[in-house]
Design an enzyme around this catalytic site. Structure first.
Site, mmCIF file in Angstrom:
data_model
loop_
_atom_site.group_PDB
_atom_site.id
_atom_site.type_symbol
_atom_site.label_atom_id
_atom_site.label_comp_id
_atom_site.label_asym_id
_atom_site.label_seq_id
_atom_site.Cartn_x
_atom_site.Cartn_y
_atom_site.Cartn_z
ATOM 1 N N TRP A 142 2.314 0.987 -4.356
ATOM 2 C CA TRP A 142 1.642 0.749 -5.635
ATOM 3 C C TRP A 142 0.916 2.000 -6.130
ATOM 4 C CZ3 TRP A 142 -3.059 0.147 -8.261
ATOM 5 C CH2 TRP A 142 -4.209 0.482 -7.546
ATOM 6 N N HIS A 198 -13.277 3.517 -1.398
ATOM 7 C CA HIS A 198 -13.449 2.285 -2.176
ATOM 8 C C HIS A 198 -14.928 1.905 -2.238
ATOM 9 C CE1 HIS A 198 -9.081 1.739 -2.031
ATOM 10 N NE2 HIS A 198 -9.232 0.758 -2.905
ATOM 11 N N TRP A 235 0.813 -1.217 0.000
ATOM 12 C CA TRP A 235 0.000 0.000 0.000
ATOM 13 C C TRP A 235 0.842 1.260 0.000
ATOM 14 C CZ3 TRP A 235 -4.639 -0.285 -1.643
ATOM 15 C CH2 TRP A 235 -5.419 -1.425 -1.400
ATOM 16 N N TYR A 256 -1.857 11.235 8.007
ATOM 17 C CA TYR A 256 -1.034 10.514 8.978
ATOM 18 C C TYR A 256 -0.176 11.461 9.819
ATOM 19 C CZ TYR A 256 2.136 6.981 10.852
ATOM 20 O OH TYR A 256 2.858 6.181 11.688
ATOM 21 N N HIS A 279 -0.750 7.593 -1.632
ATOM 22 C CA HIS A 279 0.091 7.389 -0.451
ATOM 23 C C HIS A 279 0.675 8.712 0.043
ATOM 24 C CE1 HIS A 279 3.019 5.720 2.300
ATOM 25 N NE2 HIS A 279 3.985 6.310 1.633
#
Length: 500
Positions: A382, A420, A379, A395, A387
């Site tokens: 990709w 998603h 994760w 984060y 990210h």
């Protein structure tokens, strides 16, 4: 030095001497054996498949595996043609994309795509008001939050109210565009907030005073022999570069925000790295890949995936575990092939195409996710645009606010799981939670993959990653197709929609 330490050193020295002595004896024995008249041909060696052999050249086996997979793929392709015939129909692509099989000709998906400009302009206007202090910080943030929430809610409400006017592809495109806008506007608002805070802070004022004192100092530098000419030249170069960069609030204009909306990134900056020119050959190759790859995906959907999904409906509905598992494995191959082509098409071909046209120089759209030894690494590698956004805008701010790293990571997965589900449930108008739970299941799966990596080595961790990719997606497709038929057509139509 204690007696125990001395004893340990003597033991280690004795062992080292014994090992060295053993090697000398073996070498001497081998030398003597070579001199024997029986012409010895044996020596201590491990088999090549043993880990201790140190052999790593398995190129021939890789070629064998490639040929075997190719033969299996060709067989499946021939089986598909024999069983279903030629199903590729470009006319159906046009019908699906335009929505002519549904609705009353109003094309609401196109209207929503055009309306997406409105929240962008509203966001820019609020930022301009905040920059000149016409709008208070609290009121401005409330306006931003309302704008972003309404942005996400518009597809949810419109697609359900005007459901007959949306094709599946049109609704999916709308949800995708609005999801990207949500992430981009979040980044745009947060970065400009950082700039406003820096401008208002004491540190920013101190930096301005330092620059003023630097100008004064430069005027009197001729009488100050303690500062070298090289240092002055370096300071002047830094000052020149500083003046060339865009500074807040000079970035608040239409050209800047729409460049960011079109750029292949989700993280806003006042000064993006730019390439000097457009490489025409590189651009043409990416354009060709986009056109050809898109056609290949459509053909695979019509010829292979749609029949496989329909054939899985009855066994999955009847909970026939054996047949459902066979259908799952049958669907896994074309689904995974389409996913790999889509990855290359989107993250390499299309993003590089857009980046080349916009002179966007940061092309770090993916890393070597195929070598990921655990789910966390996958994760992180990709999908680099997502990210970077998650780390920069979720984060790190959560960790700086005092939350633990584990809690911050769970929040990141929660937001990802929401989108998603958003991209699947709304176009299908089937509000289940399979995609959401599938994403949240990545948390325990991550623990499992790290355990496998630690217990059995990186190779087994990588196998867990690939297994989740190959089996998780087709299982989710089968579940959503079953629920879609039940929701919109009823159980009595299962037999009809389960036949190809």
């Amino acid at each position: 030095m204690t007696s125990e330490t001395a004893d340990e050193i003597r033991v280690r020295y004795r062992r080292a001497q014994s090992v060295t002595r053993a090697e000398e004896i073996q070498e001497e024995e081998a030398r003597v054996r070579k001199q024997q008249p029986d012409k010895p041909c044996h020596r201590p060696r491990d088999s090549l498949f043993s880990w201790s052999s140190g052999f790593t050249n398995f190129a021939g086996l890789v070629n064998w595996g490639f040929l075997l997979l190719s033969m299996g793929g060709i067989r499946l392709l021939l089986e598909n043609f024999i069983k279903y015939g030629w199903r590729v129909d470009p006319e159906q692509w046009i019908i699906v994309f335009t929505g002519r099989q549904e609705g009353d000709g109003e094309y609401p998906s196109i209207i929503l795509l055009m309306y997406s400009v409105v929240p962008i302009v509203l966001c820019l206007l609020v930022e301009k008001g905040l920059a000149v202090e016409i709008i208070g910080n609290k009121l401005g943030m409330i306006a931003h939050i309302a704008n972003i929430i309404v942005l996400v809610m518009i597809p949810m409400v419109t697609i359900n109210v005007k459901s007959a006017g949306f094709s599946l592809i049109g609704a999916t495109a709308v949800c995708m565009v609005y999801s990207v806008l949500f992430l981009k506007l979040w980044s745009y608002v947060q970065v400009n907030l950082w700039c406003r805070q820096a401008r208002a802070s004491h540190n920013f004022q101190q930096m301005r005073r330092q620059r003023i004192s630097f100008h004064t100092f430069r005027e009197h530098a001729s009488v100050d022999d303690s500062v070298s000419n090289g240092h002055l030249r370096r300071e002047e170069e830094e000052e020149s570069i500083h003046h060339k960069l865009v500074h807040y609030p000079d970035n608040l204009h239409m050209q800047d925000i729409f460049y960011f909306m079109l750029a292949p990134t989700l993280c806003y900056e006042l000064n993006f790295p730019r390439s000097e020119r457009i490489r025409k050959r590189f651009l043409m190759r990416r354009m060709l890949e986009v056109v050809v790859g898109f056609q290949v995906i459509l053909c695979l959907f019509q010829q292979w995936i749609i029949p496989s999904v329909k054939n899985s409906l009855i066994p999955f509905s009847n909970m026939d575990v054996a047949k459902a598992t066979e259908r799952l494995l049958k669907l896994a191959i074309p689904n995974h092939l389409v996913w790999l082509i889509f990855f290359y098409l989107m993250f390499h071909s299309f993003f590089n195409l857009v980046g080349e046209l916009l002179h966007f120089a940061d092309r770090n759209f993916y890393l070597d996710w195929w070598n990921a030894n655990n789910i966390d690494t996958f994760w992180r590698t990709w999908n680099m645009p997502v990210h970077k956004w998650a780390v920069r805008h979720l984060y790190i701010p959560l960790v700086e606010a005092g939350y633990g790293k584990t809690a911050a990571g769970i929040v990141v997965f929660f937001i990802s799981a929401f989108f998603h589900e958003y991209l699947v449930s709304i176009p299908l108008r089937t509000f289940k939670t399979w995609a959401f739970m599938g994403m949240m299941a990545q948390v325990p799966l991550s623990i499992l993959s790290r355990y496998m990596e630690k217990k059995w080595g990186p190779r087994f961790g990588n196998i867990v990653v690939w297994s989740s990719l190959m089996l998780g997606q087709p299982l989710c497709i089968m579940m959503y197709y079953h629920d879609y038929v039940i929701t919109h057509f009823g159980e009595e139509l299962l037999d009809r929609y389960g036949q190809v």
